[in-house]
Design an enzyme around this catalytic site. Structure first.
Site, PDB file in Angstrom:
ATOM      1  N   CYS A 159     -60.803 -69.976  28.807  1.00  0.00           N
ATOM      2  CA  CYS A 159     -59.807 -71.039  28.597  1.00  0.00           C
ATOM      3  C   CYS A 159     -60.142 -72.334  29.333  1.00  0.00           C
ATOM      4  O   CYS A 159     -59.605 -73.389  29.018  1.00  0.00           O
ATOM      5  CB  CYS A 159     -58.424 -70.544  29.003  1.00  0.00           C
ATOM      6  N   HIS A 194     -53.308 -76.288  30.323  1.00  0.00           N
ATOM      7  CA  HIS A 194     -53.684 -75.209  29.407  1.00  0.00           C
ATOM      8  C   HIS A 194     -52.394 -74.541  28.941  1.00  0.00           C
ATOM      9  O   HIS A 194     -51.484 -74.306  29.729  1.00  0.00           O
ATOM     10  CB  HIS A 194     -54.591 -74.209  30.130  1.00  0.00           C
ATOM     11  N   ASN A 218     -51.681 -69.817  22.532  1.00  0.00           N
ATOM     12  CA  ASN A 218     -52.775 -70.030  23.488  1.00  0.00           C
ATOM     13  C   ASN A 218     -54.080 -70.085  22.699  1.00  0.00           C
ATOM     14  O   ASN A 218     -54.524 -69.074  22.155  1.00  0.00           O
ATOM     15  CB  ASN A 218     -52.778 -68.880  24.502  1.00  0.00           C
TER      16      ASN A 218
HETATM   17  N1  COA Z   1     -42.868 -57.735  22.687  1.00  0.00           N
HETATM   18  C1  COA Z   1     -41.938 -57.001  23.314  1.00  0.00           C
HETATM   19  N2  COA Z   1     -42.160 -56.412  24.500  1.00  0.00           N
HETATM   20  C2  COA Z   1     -43.361 -56.565  25.061  1.00  0.00           C
HETATM   21  C3  COA Z   1     -44.376 -57.312  24.464  1.00  0.00           C
HETATM   22  C4  COA Z   1     -44.103 -57.913  23.226  1.00  0.00           C
HETATM   23  N3  COA Z   1     -44.996 -58.648  22.564  1.00  0.00           N
HETATM   24  N4  COA Z   1     -45.465 -57.296  25.260  1.00  0.00           N
HETATM   25  C5  COA Z   1     -45.139 -56.562  26.326  1.00  0.00           C
HETATM   26  N5  COA Z   1     -43.873 -56.109  26.216  1.00  0.00           N
HETATM   27  C6  COA Z   1     -43.115 -55.292  27.141  1.00  0.00           C
HETATM   28  C7  COA Z   1     -43.991 -54.440  28.013  1.00  0.00           C
HETATM   29  O1  COA Z   1     -44.343 -53.245  27.356  1.00  0.00           O
HETATM   30  C8  COA Z   1     -43.103 -54.214  29.209  1.00  0.00           C
HETATM   31  O2  COA Z   1     -42.181 -53.180  28.886  1.00  0.00           O
HETATM   32  P1  COA Z   1     -41.678 -52.142  30.013  1.00  0.00           P
HETATM   33  O3  COA Z   1     -40.956 -52.982  31.022  1.00  0.00           O
HETATM   34  O4  COA Z   1     -40.803 -51.252  29.237  1.00  0.00           O
HETATM   35  O5  COA Z   1     -42.919 -51.496  30.538  1.00  0.00           O
HETATM   36  C9  COA Z   1     -42.318 -55.511  29.319  1.00  0.00           C
HETATM   37  O6  COA Z   1     -42.409 -56.137  28.043  1.00  0.00           O
HETATM   38  C10 COA Z   1     -42.848 -56.448  30.385  1.00  0.00           C
HETATM   39  O7  COA Z   1     -44.268 -56.529  30.238  1.00  0.00           O
HETATM   40  P2  COA Z   1     -45.128 -57.522  31.102  1.00  0.00           P
HETATM   41  O8  COA Z   1     -46.552 -57.424  30.694  1.00  0.00           O
HETATM   42  O9  COA Z   1     -44.761 -57.321  32.533  1.00  0.00           O
HETATM   43  O10 COA Z   1     -44.522 -58.907  30.574  1.00  0.00           O
HETATM   44  P3  COA Z   1     -44.654 -60.331  31.206  1.00  0.00           P
HETATM   45  O11 COA Z   1     -43.342 -60.869  31.483  1.00  0.00           O
HETATM   46  O12 COA Z   1     -45.688 -60.385  32.295  1.00  0.00           O
HETATM   47  O13 COA Z   1     -45.225 -61.177  29.975  1.00  0.00           O
HETATM   48  C11 COA Z   1     -47.318 -62.114  29.286  1.00  0.00           C
HETATM   49  C12 COA Z   1     -46.469 -60.849  29.413  1.00  0.00           C
HETATM   50  C13 COA Z   1     -48.665 -61.725  28.746  1.00  0.00           C
HETATM   51  C14 COA Z   1     -46.606 -63.049  28.335  1.00  0.00           C
HETATM   52  C15 COA Z   1     -47.458 -62.790  30.674  1.00  0.00           C
HETATM   53  O14 COA Z   1     -47.803 -61.818  31.642  1.00  0.00           O
HETATM   54  C16 COA Z   1     -48.486 -63.856  30.708  1.00  0.00           C
HETATM   55  O15 COA Z   1     -48.330 -64.900  30.081  1.00  0.00           O
HETATM   56  N6  COA Z   1     -49.557 -63.679  31.503  1.00  0.00           N
HETATM   57  C17 COA Z   1     -50.541 -64.688  31.763  1.00  0.00           C
HETATM   58  C18 COA Z   1     -51.364 -65.030  30.590  1.00  0.00           C
HETATM   59  C19 COA Z   1     -52.400 -66.044  31.011  1.00  0.00           C
HETATM   60  O16 COA Z   1     -52.115 -66.986  31.705  1.00  0.00           O
HETATM   61  N7  COA Z   1     -53.626 -65.836  30.626  1.00  0.00           N
HETATM   62  C20 COA Z   1     -54.682 -66.628  31.215  1.00  0.00           C
HETATM   63  C21 COA Z   1     -55.186 -67.650  30.370  1.00  0.00           C
HETATM   64  S1  COA Z   1     -55.708 -66.998  28.834  1.00  0.00           S
END
Ligand code: COA
Length: 324
Positions: free
Chosen positions: A115, A251, A281
């Site tokens: 990224c 980003h 993204n």
């Molecule tokens: N729809 C519904 N539920 C979802 C889901 C989706 N698309 N994806 C994950 N979940 C669920 C998980 O299974 C988890 O369920 P549980 O609590 O029953 O185990 C819950 O949602 C929380 O998951 P988590 O991964 O902790 O969510 P989050 O709040 O961290 O959000 C991202 C996930 C990926 C959106 C977030 O972590 C993120 O943006 N991370 C950084 C990404 C980034 O900056 N990348 C670098 C540059 S590319």
């Protein structure tokens, strides 16, 4: 001797026609529009057609940027593309573009920094212009992440999109690109990666597919901390006070990450260019596309002070302070 800076003389972007909404994603994976909006800020993303490649999108963005700059393809003498989804291993996307634009005889290459690819590419091109070794550079971020997304994995399928953004850089006696700051830390290689390449042979017990794998929650925490560090570094390297940036062009990975970075800079969200709701993204393409959106809709004007920043797989990160 007068110092030479590089300045952005034109911007462009290219998005595939096909738009995939959160509602459509509800039919593909176990997710909801509400969850995606609340956790990421994303509402829709563009997906490349089956026969559309990264070079196709890069070409569209490059042609728009050259038109905006009033520069003919024949005047370009440096070409660098940030991408992690090249059409083929080689020729690199820069060379593929030379052939399409009917130009050549100068350095053309891709930078693979996930990224942060565009910020890395911008930083390199800036050095070549400031050093007098290039006069008109095309700098592009272009991706077709849909090709390496696991459409059965709800934790990544809802995030990524395709697109390309480009700028033309030219020499100037006034900045321009004021400073760029790059970093990386390979110790985080297991938090965000794509396990397939050409050199590492697949092992019989490999269960991972040729897709992006991300431990989102852990990436989130490192991203916030690292971006705080890089914006602090950029501000202090230039003796800038909180609140002195006109526009933050981040980003576009997650709205919550962007809000925390803006807070660190003492900026209101009105001064942050957001495109993730429409683009998702798009990795290396996200920053130059956001810049182009803001230039074309009139928010970013000549003379404005811009802070561009990115964070991605590797981990890699980078920022650029720019007087537009
Ligand atoms: N729809 C519904 N539920 C979802 C889901 C989706 N698309 N994806 C994950 N979940 C669920 C998980 O299974 C988890 O369920 P549980 O609590 O029953 O185990 C819950 O949602 C929380 O998951 P988590 O991964 O902790 O969510 P989050 O709040 O961290 O959000 C991202 C996930 C990926 C959106 C977030 O972590 C993120 O943006 N991370 C950084 C990404 C980034 O900056 N990348 C670098 C540059 S590319």
């Amino acid at each position: 001797m007068t110092q030479i800076f590089s300045r952005i003389s034109g911007t462009g972007r290219c998005l595939p026609e096909r738009i995939l909404t959160n509602r459509e994603l509800e039919k593909i994976v176990d997710t909801t529009d509400e969850w995606i909006r609340a956790r990421t800020g994303i509402e829709r993303r563009h997906i490349a057609a089956d026969d559309q490649t990264t070079a196709d999108l890069a070409e569209g963005a490059a042609r728009q940027a050259m038109e905006a700059a009033g520069v003919a393809p024949s005047e370009i003498d440096f070409l660098v593309v940030g991408t992690t989804t090249p059409d083929v291993v080689f020729p690199n996307v820069g060379c593929l573009l030379q052939e399409r634009l009917g130009i050549g005889g100068f350095a053309a290459f891709s930078v693979e920094a996930a990224c942060s690819g565009f910020i890395y590419a911008l930083s390199i091109a800036d050095r070549f212009i400031a050093g007098g070794q290039a006069k008109r550079a095309l700098v592009i971020g272009a991706e077709t992440l849909s090709r390496i997304t696991d459409w059965t994995d709800r934790s990544t399928a809802v995030i990524f999109g395709d697109g390309a953004g480009a700028v033309v850089l030219e020499p100037s006696t006034e900045a321009g690109i004021i400073s760029t700051h790059l970093g990386a830390d390979g110790h985080y290689k297991d938090l965000l990666y794509h396990p397939y390449g050409t050199s590492r042979r697949q092992q019989p017990d490999d269960v991972e597919g040729p897709f992006i794998h991300m431990k989102g929650n852990e990436v989130f925490k490192v991203a916030v901390k690292t971006l705080e560090g890089i914006v602090d570094e950029t501000m202090s390297a230039n003796d800038l006070e909180r609140g002195s940036i006109d526009w933050l062009i981040p980003h576009q990975a997650n709205l919550r990450i962007i809000q925390l970075t803006a807070k660190r800079l003492g900026m209101s969200m009105e001064k942050v260019i957001l495109t993730l709701q429409d683009h998702g993204n798009t990795s290396a393409a996200s920053v130059p596309m956001a810049l182009d959106v803001a230039v074309r809709d009139g928010r970013v004007r000549r003379g404005d002070l811009l802070l561009l920043e990115a964070f991605g797989g590797g981990f890699t990160w980078g920022s650029a302070l720019i007087r537009y």
